[in-house]
Each structure stands twice: as structure tokens, then as C-alpha cells.
Design a protein around this motif. Sequence first.
Motif, mmCIF file in Angstrom:
data_model
loop_
_atom_site.group_PDB
_atom_site.id
_atom_site.type_symbol
_atom_site.label_atom_id
_atom_site.label_comp_id
_atom_site.label_asym_id
_atom_site.label_seq_id
_atom_site.Cartn_x
_atom_site.Cartn_y
_atom_site.Cartn_z
ATOM 1 N N ALA A 47 -12.757 9.365 7.199
ATOM 2 C CA ALA A 47 -13.576 10.361 7.868
ATOM 3 C C ALA A 47 -14.725 10.712 7.499
ATOM 4 C CB ALA A 47 -12.650 11.631 7.847
ATOM 5 N N VAL A 48 -14.762 10.711 5.893
ATOM 6 C CA VAL A 48 -16.061 10.862 5.334
ATOM 7 C C VAL A 48 -16.851 10.057 5.666
ATOM 8 C CG1 VAL A 48 -17.113 10.662 3.004
ATOM 9 C CG2 VAL A 48 -15.132 11.836 3.267
ATOM 10 N N VAL A 49 -16.672 8.693 5.810
ATOM 11 C CA VAL A 49 -17.796 7.451 6.156
ATOM 12 C C VAL A 49 -18.253 7.674 7.659
ATOM 13 C CG1 VAL A 49 -18.306 4.816 6.589
ATOM 14 C CG2 VAL A 49 -16.847 5.786 4.525
ATOM 15 N N PHE A 50 -17.314 8.015 8.319
ATOM 16 C CA PHE A 50 -17.711 8.283 9.939
ATOM 17 C C PHE A 50 -18.703 9.324 9.849
ATOM 18 C CE2 PHE A 50 -16.527 9.606 14.108
ATOM 19 C CZ PHE A 50 -16.705 8.265 14.770
ATOM 20 N N GLY A 51 -18.254 10.577 9.087
ATOM 21 C CA GLY A 51 -19.156 11.606 9.260
ATOM 22 C C GLY A 51 -20.370 11.265 8.800
ATOM 23 N N ILE A 52 -20.463 10.747 7.592
ATOM 24 C CA ILE A 52 -21.773 10.299 7.104
ATOM 25 C C ILE A 52 -22.824 9.681 7.913
ATOM 26 C CG2 ILE A 52 -23.048 9.349 5.061
ATOM 27 C CD1 ILE A 52 -20.820 10.284 3.314
ATOM 28 N N VAL A 53 -22.007 8.580 8.479
ATOM 29 C CA VAL A 53 -22.679 7.621 9.677
ATOM 30 C C VAL A 53 -23.204 8.565 10.729
ATOM 31 C CG1 VAL A 53 -22.555 5.771 11.120
ATOM 32 C CG2 VAL A 53 -21.672 5.680 9.096
ATOM 33 N N LEU A 54 -22.564 9.207 11.108
ATOM 34 C CA LEU A 54 -22.771 10.076 12.204
ATOM 35 C C LEU A 54 -24.044 10.875 11.978
ATOM 36 C CD1 LEU A 54 -22.122 10.776 14.999
ATOM 37 C CD2 LEU A 54 -20.569 12.742 14.266
ATOM 38 N N ILE A 55 -24.073 11.647 10.849
ATOM 39 C CA ILE A 55 -25.156 12.380 10.330
ATOM 40 C C ILE A 55 -26.196 11.575 9.944
ATOM 41 C CG2 ILE A 55 -26.007 14.054 8.269
ATOM 42 C CD1 ILE A 55 -22.900 14.807 8.207
ATOM 43 N N LEU A 56 -26.276 10.692 9.418
ATOM 44 C CA LEU A 56 -27.400 9.765 9.087
ATOM 45 C C LEU A 56 -28.035 9.184 10.489
ATOM 46 C CD1 LEU A 56 -26.278 7.814 5.997
ATOM 47 C CD2 LEU A 56 -27.842 9.661 5.992
ATOM 48 N N VAL A 57 -27.209 8.653 11.500
ATOM 49 C CA VAL A 57 -27.847 8.202 12.532
ATOM 50 C C VAL A 57 -28.638 9.334 13.421
ATOM 51 C CG1 VAL A 57 -27.437 7.303 14.828
ATOM 52 C CG2 VAL A 57 -26.284 6.284 12.957
ATOM 53 N N ILE A 58 -27.952 10.490 13.465
ATOM 54 C CA ILE A 58 -28.771 11.622 14.051
ATOM 55 C C ILE A 58 -29.972 12.008 13.392
ATOM 56 C CG2 ILE A 58 -28.494 13.840 15.043
ATOM 57 C CD1 ILE A 58 -25.670 13.249 15.188
ATOM 58 N N ILE A 59 -29.965 12.150 11.994
ATOM 59 C CA ILE A 59 -31.193 12.389 11.404
ATOM 60 C C ILE A 59 -32.153 11.374 11.417
ATOM 61 C CG2 ILE A 59 -32.025 13.193 9.193
ATOM 62 C CD1 ILE A 59 -29.549 14.618 8.384
ATOM 63 N N PHE A 60 -32.065 10.136 11.428
ATOM 64 C CA PHE A 60 -32.905 9.293 10.950
ATOM 65 C C PHE A 60 -33.119 8.350 12.102
ATOM 66 C CE2 PHE A 60 -31.396 9.951 6.734
ATOM 67 C CZ PHE A 60 -32.718 10.340 6.187
ATOM 68 N N GLU A 61 -32.238 8.389 13.137
ATOM 69 C CA GLU A 61 -32.437 7.484 14.417
ATOM 70 C C GLU A 61 -31.900 8.183 15.768
ATOM 71 O OE1 GLU A 61 -34.313 5.496 15.793
ATOM 72 O OE2 GLU A 61 -33.870 3.973 13.969
ATOM 73 N N PRO A 62 -32.530 9.318 16.077
ATOM 74 C CA PRO A 62 -32.230 10.069 17.177
ATOM 75 C C PRO A 62 -32.023 9.134 18.401
ATOM 76 C CG PRO A 62 -34.039 11.188 16.199
ATOM 77 C CD PRO A 62 -33.870 9.827 15.550
ATOM 78 N N MET A 63 -32.403 8.129 18.530
ATOM 79 C CA MET A 63 -32.294 7.246 19.684
ATOM 80 C C MET A 63 -31.239 6.568 19.545
ATOM 81 S SD MET A 63 -35.951 6.642 21.351
ATOM 82 C CE MET A 63 -36.397 5.691 20.527
ATOM 83 N N GLY A 64 -30.440 6.486 18.560
ATOM 84 C CA GLY A 64 -29.333 5.599 18.279
ATOM 85 C C GLY A 64 -29.388 4.451 17.815
ATOM 86 N N LEU A 65 -28.329 3.587 17.994
ATOM 87 C CA LEU A 65 -28.625 2.211 17.183
ATOM 88 C C LEU A 65 -29.552 1.415 18.374
ATOM 89 C CD1 LEU A 65 -24.820 1.418 17.039
ATOM 90 C CD2 LEU A 65 -26.345 1.508 15.225
ATOM 91 N N TYR A 66 -29.504 1.881 19.529
ATOM 92 C CA TYR A 66 -30.416 1.187 20.621
ATOM 93 C C TYR A 66 -31.962 1.356 20.268
ATOM 94 C CZ TYR A 66 -32.519 -0.872 24.854
ATOM 95 O OH TYR A 66 -33.331 -1.711 25.580
ATOM 96 N N GLY A 67 -32.026 2.638 19.953
ATOM 97 C CA GLY A 67 -33.435 2.872 19.405
ATOM 98 C C GLY A 67 -33.739 1.827 18.374
ATOM 99 N N ARG A 68 -32.827 2.008 17.401
ATOM 100 C CA ARG A 68 -33.162 1.189 16.313
ATOM 101 C C ARG A 68 -33.467 -0.277 16.661
ATOM 102 N NH1 ARG A 68 -35.509 0.872 11.939
ATOM 103 N NH2 ARG A 68 -35.111 2.951 11.982
ATOM 104 N N TRP A 69 -32.755 -1.203 17.568
ATOM 105 C CA TRP A 69 -33.062 -2.266 18.129
ATOM 106 C C TRP A 69 -34.166 -2.233 18.766
ATOM 107 C CZ3 TRP A 69 -32.961 -7.167 18.205
ATOM 108 C CH2 TRP A 69 -33.114 -7.640 19.671
ATOM 109 N N LEU A 70 -34.697 -1.340 19.547
ATOM 110 C CA LEU A 70 -36.126 -1.396 20.155
ATOM 111 C C LEU A 70 -37.133 -1.510 19.279
ATOM 112 C CD1 LEU A 70 -36.043 1.347 22.784
ATOM 113 C CD2 LEU A 70 -36.040 -1.102 23.278
ATOM 114 N N LYS A 71 -37.034 -0.674 17.846
ATOM 115 C CA LYS A 71 -37.855 -0.611 16.964
ATOM 116 C C LYS A 71 -38.145 -2.058 16.376
ATOM 117 C CE LYS A 71 -37.417 4.144 16.082
ATOM 118 N NZ LYS A 71 -37.007 5.248 15.200
ATOM 119 N N ILE A 72 -36.938 -2.826 15.928
ATOM 120 C CA ILE A 72 -36.644 -4.057 15.361
ATOM 121 C C ILE A 72 -37.481 -4.878 16.431
ATOM 122 C CG2 ILE A 72 -35.510 -5.704 14.703
ATOM 123 C CD1 ILE A 72 -33.455 -3.643 13.700
#
Lengths: 292, 357, 253
Positions: free
Chosen positions: B304-329
Motif C-alpha cells: 500500500a505504501v509503495v503504491f501510494g507513493i508511486v501514485l503521488i510521485l507520478v502525479i506530481i512529477f509526471e502529470p501525463m503519466g507513463l506515456y508522457g514520460r515515454w514521449l519525453k524520452i
Amino acid sequence: MTDLAQLLVAGISTGCVYALVALGFVLIYKATETVNFAQGDLMMLGAFFALTSSTVFGWPYWATIVFAAAVMAVVGMTVERIVIRPVLGHPAFTVVMITIGVGYVMRGIVTMVPGWGTETYQIPTPFAEAVWTAGGVVLPVQQLAVIAMTAALCAVLYVFFRFTRIGIAMQATSQNQLAAYYMGIPVRRVNMMIWGLSAAVAAFAGILLAPVTFVHSNMGFIGLKAFPAAVVGGFGSVPGAIVGGLIIGVVEALAGYYLPEGFKDVAAYVVVLLVLMLRPSGLFGETMRKKV
Amino acid sequence: MRFIFKTSYAQDLRLFQHGGQVFWYGLLLAALFSAPAWAGEYLMTQLVFVAIYSLVGFGLMMLTGFTGQVSLGHAAFLAVGAYTEAILAARGVPIFVSIPAAAALAAAVGVVVGLPALRLKGIYLAIATLAFNVIVEEIAARWESVTNGNAGMPVAPVTLFGHELEPDRGFYYLCLLLAVAACLACINLLRSPTGRAFVAIRDSEVSASCMGVNLAMYKTISFAFSAALTGVAGALYAHKVGFISPEQFSLLVSIELITIVILGGVGFLHGAVLGAAFVIVLPQAIAVAKDFLPPTMAPSGLQAVVFGIVLILVIIFEPMGLYGRWLKIRTWFELFPFYRRGMFRRQRTYTKTERLR
Amino acid sequence: MSFFRVENLGIRFGGVVAVDGVSFEVKKGEVFTIIGPNGAGKTTIFNLVCLIYPPDTGRVVFEGREITGLAPHRVAELGIARTFQNIELFEHATVLQNLLIGRHRHRRTRFWQDLLFTPAVREAELAQREAVERVIDFLELAKYRDSLVAGLPYGVRKVVELGRALATEPRLLLLDEPSSGLNPEETDDMAFWIEDIKKQLGITVLMVEHDMNLVSRVSDRVLALNEGRPIAEGTPAEVQSHPAVVEAYLGAA
């Protein structure tokens, strides 16, 4: 007749807890337009702090309430500062997802703290087991105390919002952030304080709920029943949250007694669907139209 | 950087915009179709789950990502699909009848849920769908003559023309085919008037209706389509797990399903698949990582902790999600060495308020 | 039979009477402008015509057919398109996609066909695209065709919105303050386009506007409102010199 009176009191007392959690939702929603899905978990965390202060430190009941509320106020402000502030202005549902994440983290942390874990605990209260009899109606003092304490808290909050400087600043921020900002109100700090206040109210609710459901890491799911309460009242209306909570509590108590098994658990949700069908923004919700 | 030279309007309607896409997606499909040959049993199971969750992801992406309607009740559609399939499979109905039936029933329920959605906005809609989820879960628990209540019901393995499908081969292909078909259907909708109407509703309801978009009809279509895909996923899920009971379709599952869309990247079909893969892989990764951690930590809590932290980090640092990160790369490589940090920065809309929508 | 007629239109918000007893008639092929000071109820009239708000009193008749009581999308289907004062574009879509949504009322394919992207859909899409490209040429939007609306300057977005309304091939075009937020050159362009819309495309225009230069340049007839009530109607020159209008704008002498 006595049955009904007892049911009503029991329903109102459960409703009071819903109302307090709903109040937390509404305070945060009005200020930051975020629906805080972690509200139930804040309540759970508050109950655990109260548990520690009462069993480990051996403090009296009243002191544990103050302690838990104070600690949770700090927790609430920290959450706002660290995870909510960076995403303000993002689409509302993104922010909701963040609060869901916060809820996960809190539930997870509680299970990992030594002395908390996944067990179920009880907080000793001064009114355990006592009953109060009037004209054949037997009422547990516990329930009456919950109602009285909720009423007292509401009175305190009313005075706070009505007469204190910071309370009025909070109201102004909730009405119109930009205008409040122009008037020199430190909007961000006020938002942080609203989160603190909301978390403190949640802690209070957690302590009131503790004798009913006991303290455990999943007690926060009761927050999901407070949603219907907040929505029935119209998200964004403080008196609405209280009324909504009481309605849900009473309906649930009556459904549990008069309707077949199973209806008690869904009563809150059936009520909210009915209310939304008739009034799409709740009983006290303001309907605003977008200007084009 | 690739520049596409366009010579006809038909070019914009193609499934693939350029040869590179044909190559890479072809490679991906080839790898997936040959998976039973090279992947072990464990990996195959995960792939089946990714395919099933991708189906839900596509459905939710159409509804939330493209039509802008939030649903916190998709586990209910999963339940409708799963129970329909379980009951029909037990009566010996072949899958080419039972899966469409699961889809149709889920879609019908979706229409019913969509009806309040015509008047509700934002958080009120989320709560209504949440309430609906709780009610469906309770019905599944109480309607014992049909669902066998909290005791749950076993689901027979898939049979096709009298032959039982092997879980790693035949059933995998079934899941993969349905997921690919769903993906194509979504792409088709998005490049045709229906998809445009969805996007219009998402971005501005007032102006969509002033352009002649029938809000009620398209919202209902979106709900029904999303529910149908989720119903198909539910049917496959029932077969895969082999046993279904009401608590598998609780509100927490709905929340997990919506995280597929949020983590993957709202508004990108790719995001549905990436998010599904992530939601499947994360618990496995945590289970592996747990072996290196002190034993006092409860595994469920850690997850639960890891899932929650990942969710929070993704939303704060990558609002476009994993696909957004891929687009940037990808852009970084395409533009090397000219990539700038601010290229994907979005304007923040402080004044935008959901109260007035 | 009149082309477009508004009879005794009225609405109140709470205790505020926003529009009260407004009647006017727009003739086919003309540019009809509603002017008035801030808060006179101009935009509210548009919202009443498009049925975003249901009116409390009165009715709206378009080509001999009463449209009050219809759903907003039905109004659009009948051939009434509008723009918005503060731009209501689909922000996360390209200019091209925005204009294509304007073609929505001309869609011929059904959901199932869209789902399978049948040849009929492909053909229809190509036809829609050609129609949209005509609008793009007309408004000189070619270089913005594939840009996201969210990143475009205000003046361009205003034109895109006009384009989206034109893409519906309306018979009546409602323009809500087409010049607001535009600089003088852009306003000038807008005036040319409105004239072209009337002359070349033969579309009737009902407009709300503040800029009196633009109003007198393009309007055939003008209606002045104050506090939700009509105070003068006639040619631009007549209305501008009407004592009630002067008083509404400048206060009593």
C-alpha cells in the motif's frame, strides 16, 4: 415507540461521526476544490494517535483528544504542503487521485508501525457501558456523549468561522481564492491551515467512532460512508454536511432495523443516488452556471 | 525528428502515420503473438492479466480520458461481465455467445448508470458511480440463488468447439485478440465523428452542444462502450481466476482500475496499456523486493505504501503519466542534443474551477 | 414568413431581471447587431436563443418554426451556430479537430460504422475534411491547422472559433463580441470577414458588439438595449444618435 427513540438516538450518534468526517471533506473541498479521499484515513490515524496517548502514555480521555487533534493538525498541514500544494491547479480528478495515494500510504504506514499493526484495539472512554433510562427508553451514555461532543465542536467551529480573524480568512479563501489573495490574505498558508483543521476534526471523529468500530487500520473506510453524507448535503455546504451526516446515520439505523439484512450497508448509497437524481447538487448545494 | 510530408487528406485517416510505426507496432505484435514460444508460465500469466487490465484501461480511457466522465464504479461492470460469463459458462454456452452477452449486459448496465451522469458533473458523478459500485457488490453478495453469495462461485475453464483452451496458449490468444480488437475499436472511434464528439464533451460541454453534439446521447454511448469493454474484461478475468466472489469487485478494485488510467497517462490510448502493465507488475516487484527488507514489515502494508507513493510521485512529477514520460524520452533522443527542459511544460490553470462546469 | 424572430423574450436570475420583453426580427441576409452598455443583457439573449438557459417568457422563431423548448444541440442542427465572448474552444485538440467538430451536424455515419471505420466513414471523413479546408482557406488558418488550440494566441483562437461556427455551414450565425480582446488590425480583419460572410457565403449574422466602429461598418440594422429592455432600433447612424442610447451610455445630461 421506545424502539424508535433508541434507534433514532443510535442513528444520530453514528450520523454525528459521518457528519464530522463529511465536514472535513467540505472544508477542504471549499478551500481547494479537492475531494480528499484520505479523510477517512486521517480519521483512522487520529484514532491511532489517541490510542497511543491513552494506552502507552496513560493520559486521560480529554487529553488524548487534544493530543490527537493537535498531532493530526500537523499531519494535515504537512500533507497539504508536501503533496497537495504542488498539484493545485491541475485537473480536479488528478488531485483526487493524489489524496487516494495519500490514503494508501497512511493505511500502509499504520500497519508497519510497531504497536499499531493490523490488530484491533479499543480506546478506554469514561462513558463505557453506562446507560441512561428515561420513560422506558434505554440510551447508552456513549451515544449521548458523541452527540453532545459533536454539538460542542460545531459550536466551537461556528464561533471560529464567525468571529476569529483566521476563520474569516478561511471563509474568504473558500469563496474566492483570487479575491482573497488580492485582499492580502496569505491564501496558501490559509489552505494549509484548513487542511490542518480538517485533519483535526477527523481525529476528533476517529475518537468518537472508536468505541463503535474499534481502532484498526481499515476503520478509515467509514470515510466512504461520509461521502454520501457530504453529497446529500451538497458538497461545499458546511451545515449541509452536518444535516447530510445525520440523515445518513438515521436512515442507516432505521434500515438496519426495519429492512432485511443487507440494506443497512447500502442504505447510505441508495439515499445518495435518490438525492442526486432529484437534486443533482445535493440538498444545500448551490447550483452555479458557467458564464459563456 | 521525423517530418511527414502529406499529400492527401486520406493520409490523416490512416491507422499508422509513417513506416516507423508500422515497423515497431508490427514487432510488438509479433513478439506478443509468439509469446507462448519464448515466455515461461509465470510471464504468460502476467501477460494474460495485462491484456485483461488493458481492456479495462481502454474502456476507462474512452470514458474518463476522452469523454471526461469520471467513474469510480468500474469494478461493478467487471462484476457484471464476470458473473454473466460464469453463469453462462456453467450452462455450457459457448464463449462466442457468452462473451458478447457479458459485454451486452455490462453495456446495458452502463446505460442505466449513464442516465444520472447526464445531469451530474465532476465529483457528484464520481460519488454516484461509487454508490452504484457498492450496491452492485451488495447485490452480488445477497442474490445467492444466482451468484452463490459471499461463498463465491467457481468458473469453468474456457472451451471452444468442445476443446478446453490451454491457459497459456489458447486462452492467451483469446485475451490478446480481444485486447487488440478493443484497441482498434478505440482508435477507430477516435478518428471518426463519435470520438470527436467525446473530446468535445470533455473540453467544453456548452460549446459541444452548441455545435450540435447531443450530450445525453454521446455520454450514454461512452458509458455503454466503456462498460462493454470492462464487461468483456470481467468475463476473461472470471475464466483466468477460476473463482469469483463479491469482494473481488469492491470499491478498492474500482480505485485500482482508475489508477491504470491515471498512471498510464490520461488522454492517451498507449497509457491504458502502460498503466495496466504497471498495475500488474508493481505488486510482483514489491513481492520480490520484500525478500531484501526486514521481516517485521507487513507485506500488505508495504504494498500500500509503495503504491501510494508511486501514485503521488507520478502525479506530481509526471502529470501525463507513463506515456508522457515515454514521449519525453523519445523526443530527447529524436532531438539530441537540442532537447530543452521546458518543452512539455503545461500552463497551469489556477482559475479553472470545476464548480462552474 | 420572417427568417428569425424573437418575441417578448424575458428571463430573471433570482430577483434580477436580466432580459425583459425583448422582441426583434432579423431579415435573411442582413447583419443585425445588438448593442448596449455592460450588463444590458446582450449575451443573455444569445444564451436564450441557443437555449442554454430556458427563457421565462417569450419565444424564438427560426424559419417559421418555434425553437424555444428544443435541446441546445437541436438548435445547432437547424442551422444556428454561435461563437462565445470568452472563447469556448476544445483546448486539448488541434485547430483541425476543432473545425471538424463544427461538421458534427453534417455527420452521416452511425456509431457502429465509426467503431469499424467502414469505407462509408472514410468517405464521409474525406468530405468533411474538404469542407473544413474551405473554411481554413477562407479564414487563412492553414499554418495553424495542426497546432493545439491551447498554445495559440488569443486573436487566432478567436478566428478559430469563428471558423468552427462557419464549418457548421449555418444559416444564422451568432457572434458574441467578435472584436473583444482583439487589437485594431485584428478587429479590421474581423470586419472584413463579417462582410465576406454576409456577401460571399450569404449567411445571416446576429451579432453582439461593443466596438461602434465595427458596428457601423458591418451592420445593416442595430438594436440598442439597456437594463434588459430595448431602447432603440434602426440603422447604425439612427441608433447612435438616438437620445435614449446617448443617455444609456453617457448618463442623463
